[in-house]
Design an enzyme around this catalytic site. Structure first.
Site, PDB file in Angstrom:
ATOM      1  N   LYS A 250       0.841  -1.204   0.000  1.00 57.50           N
ATOM      2  CA  LYS A 250       0.000   0.000   0.000  1.00 57.50           C
ATOM      3  C   LYS A 250       0.875   1.253   0.000  1.00 57.50           C
ATOM      4  O   LYS A 250       1.924   1.281   0.641  1.00 57.50           O
ATOM      5  CB  LYS A 250      -0.906  -0.035   1.237  1.00 57.50           C
ATOM      6  CG  LYS A 250      -1.967   1.061   1.291  1.00 57.50           C
ATOM      7  CD  LYS A 250      -2.876   0.861   2.504  1.00 57.50           C
ATOM      8  CE  LYS A 250      -3.962   1.919   2.599  1.00 57.50           C
ATOM      9  NZ  LYS A 250      -4.845   1.714   3.768  1.00 57.50           N
TER      10      LYS A 250
ATOM     11  N   SER B 265      -9.820   1.804   2.852  1.00 57.80           N
ATOM     12  CA  SER B 265      -8.914   2.536   1.993  1.00 57.80           C
ATOM     13  C   SER B 265      -7.879   1.675   1.265  1.00 57.80           C
ATOM     14  O   SER B 265      -7.286   2.124   0.290  1.00 57.80           O
ATOM     15  CB  SER B 265      -8.179   3.592   2.812  1.00 57.80           C
ATOM     16  OG  SER B 265      -7.309   2.980   3.747  1.00 57.80           O
TER      17      SER B 265
ATOM     18  N   SER C 249      -9.905  -0.525   7.120  1.00 54.01           N
ATOM     19  CA  SER C 249      -9.320  -0.304   5.789  1.00 54.01           C
ATOM     20  C   SER C 249      -8.645  -1.508   5.153  1.00 54.01           C
ATOM     21  O   SER C 249      -8.307  -1.459   3.966  1.00 54.01           O
ATOM     22  CB  SER C 249      -8.324   0.857   5.844  1.00 54.01           C
ATOM     23  OG  SER C 249      -9.010   2.074   5.760  1.00 54.01           O
TER      24      SER C 249
END
Lengths: 115, 490
Positions: free
Chosen positions: B80, B155, B179
């Site tokens: 990420k 997210s 997330s």
């Protein structure tokens, strides 16, 4: 008569509650200073509306009796982590400065701050 | 080649160890898939093809010499974009960090590299991890590989979409309020948020420091356990890191839930939950019951207070954490300004997107003098009550079972206009972060639109093994054992 009075009172309470979180221009200006954000006219109006909506919702927490409950910031105890005062990392100045928008003589360059 | 990308990380590592597949072939298989679907899915913000091939050559040598033997050696992974990898941009999907190239690597990524991971690139996310759809990214939306008209969740939407689309074999995400779990659920993959303090946050660009944890996104439960085992470590550079002794998470991969006590919060099954999800989650509970677990419903309480408490705390911490982006040491600096203060204000106002500004404003407000007690301390007191509610539940139950989100993935473009409604979708995930608990999600069915439904398993602090055992046992009953690689029609 009694019922009428009670209804009016409830209505007043409702109105008071609805008004409570209306965000004034002064408030949004102040929050902008704290947040170091400069909002355009349109953004300000949107921010006032968004913040009011969120605060109205967050007020739900007031239904909870939290008297005598200590605020909990961390789940586990947070302790200081000490070490000997010895430098263990190398000089990374050049690498770190690579990310700076502006540099001068191995330092970060910012606009003049002291007259 | 097509077959390779359907392998789990552990299976691929085994084939590499047996010399049936080379590390370079594994990387090429991933890059080929990226080449064919990325135009449609957009999982990645930065792709490092050249670097990946170099890593592959080095790792192959280490495997051949016997230096590298672990269950993930040689397997290509994605990270990420809020995790620092030296030499690769770390943008947090924000304009303000568009040109930031960190001079160091996050501890969790270093641990992965030690385990022989090939880092393919950095995945898309909601800007600074603030959002539930990956639509707040400054670098374009990511699409759900199951149906590209839908969001992948957020997210960590890029990480989850990349795994679901077969663009990588596993990925790292971060979970501040769901997330990892929510996008994993929306993309039909398996994700785990560890106990707070289990994985070092050093090199993770902070959102809500008391809530943030890094965790794996993978194709199955065994992969998640192996990845967590690789990334969990005690790190002096993170003052909230815990020195745990029980990091042998793969030891929990047992198909045995006899006598395990599983509680389903009745408050998680009420109004607002889509009927398809309720049915799928209860069917999963039934499957565990048939394997010998004791399953019952109970009242967890306080469920309607978790979202407001979470947003106060997360935004407060975000307003403080994001104060560092001021156009001085790194990141975007406005071109025109008069004086230092206007430089700060303009750089931040031009660099941050609307959702990030919204949360910084709210956070600054609830921390401001006059409101601090009424909002911030009230939320921290509520957090203490939420923790107590979980403590009580775990006196009786080994594992709490429930849905991940009240609905499956929403259509693209339908969420951002009503932020409050979007926040309410976090109702089953944020309490886990407030209480520091481990939780995982794995697919348990499809809804009527054919979109994945996720099952959530929550454990008490340090009880990752219990949720891994429950998840593993459930996975054995599921016909669809590994996540389907979605054939994206570009």
């Amino acid at each position: 008569m009694y019922i009428r009075e009670q209804e009016e009172q409830t209505l007043q309470e409702v109105e008071k509650k609805q008004d409570k979180n209306i965000i004034s221009d002064e408030t949004i200006e102040y929050v902008g200073i704290l947040a170091k954000l400069e909002l355009s006219g349109e953004e300000r109006e949107q921010a006032k509306k968004d913040m009011k909506e969120m605060l109205d919702y967050i007020d739900k927490l007031n239904e909870l009796d939290t008297a005598g409950i200590d605020p909990m910031s961390h789940i586990f105890p947070v302790n200081n982590v000490f070490r000997e005062d010895v430098v263990s990392n190398g000089d990374d100045r050049e690498n770190l400065l690579k990310n700076a928008p502006e540099t001068k003589d191995g330092s970060y360059l910012v606009p003049k701050t002291v007259e | 080649m097509k077959e390779i990308r359907t392998f789990t990380a552990r299976k691929l590592a085994e084939k590499i160890k047996q010399k049936e597949i080379s590390v370079a072939e594994a990387v090429q298989a991933a890059l080929e898939q990226i080449g064919s679907v990325e135009g449609e899915i957009n999982s990645f913000v930065t792709l490092d093809e050249e670097g990946a091939m170099k890593q592959a050559a080095r790792i192959q040598k280490e495997i051949d010499s016997g230096e590298l033997r672990g269950p993930l050696a040689g397997v290509p992974a994605a990270v990420k974009d809020n995790l620092c990898v030296e030499g690769l941009p770390a943008t947090c999907s924000s304009r303000i960090l568009e040109n930031f190239v960190p001079p160091y690597t996050a501890e969790a990524v270093l641990n992965l590299k030690k385990a022989g991971a090939v880092i393919l690139g950095k995945t898309n996310m909601d800007e600074f991890a603030m959002g539930s759809t990956t639509e707040t990214s400054a670098f374009g939306i990511t699409r759900n590989p199951w149906n590209t008209d839908y969001v992948p969740g957020g997210s960590s939407g890029g990480s989850c979409a990349a795994v679901a689309a077969g663009e990588c074999f596993y990925a790292l995400g971060s979970d501040t309020g769901g997330s990892i779990r929510q996008p994993a659920s929306f993309c039909g993959v398996t994700g785990l948020k560890p106990t707070y303090g289990t994985v070092s946050r050093y090199g993770l660009i902070a959102y809500g420091s008391s809530l943030d944890q890094i965790g794996p996104v993978a194709k199955d439960v065994a992969d998640c356990a192996a990845i967590l085992e690789a990334i969990a470590s005690y790190d002096k550079k993170d003052s909230t890191s815990l020195n745990r002794k029980d990091r042998d998470f793969t030891a929990a991969l047992k198909d045995d839930v006899k006598g395990m006590k599983i509680g389903i919060p009745r408050d998680y099954l009420g109004e607002g939950l889509e009927p398809d999800i309720k049915a799928a989650v209860l069917a999963a509970a039934k499957a565990l019951e048939e394997k010998g677990a004791f399953v019952e419903e109970f009242d967890l309480s306080l469920v309607e207070y978790v979202v407001p408490a979470y947003y106060v705390i997360a935004c407060a911490e975000a307003s403080s954490n994001l104060a560092r982006f001021d156009g001085v040491k790194y990141g975007y600096r406005s071109r025109e300004f008069e004086g230092l203060h206007q430089m700060y204000k303009k750089s931040r106002s031009e660099g941050f997107g609307p959702e990030v500004k919204r949360r910084i404003m709210l956070g600054s407000f609830v921390l401001s003098s006059g409101y601090y007690d009424a909002y911030y301390l009230k939320a921290l007191r509520t957090k203490a009550l939420i923790k107590q509610a979980f403590d009580r539940a775990f006196e009786t139950y080994d594992v709490i079972l429930g849905p991940v989100a009240p609905a499956t993935a929403p259509e693209i473009g339908k969420s951002l206009s009503d932020p409050l409604k979007m926040y309410l979708g976090d109702i089953y995930t944020v309490s886990v972060n407030l209480a520091g608990l481990p939780a995982m999600t794995l697919p348990c069915g499809l809804d009527e639109k054919g979109l994945p439904i996720g099952l959530q398993l929550i454990g008490d602090c340090f009880q990752e093994k219990k949720i891994l055992t429950a998840a593993y046992a459930y996975e054995q009953t599921r016909e669809w054992k590994n996540c389907n690689i979605q054939e994206v029609s570009a």
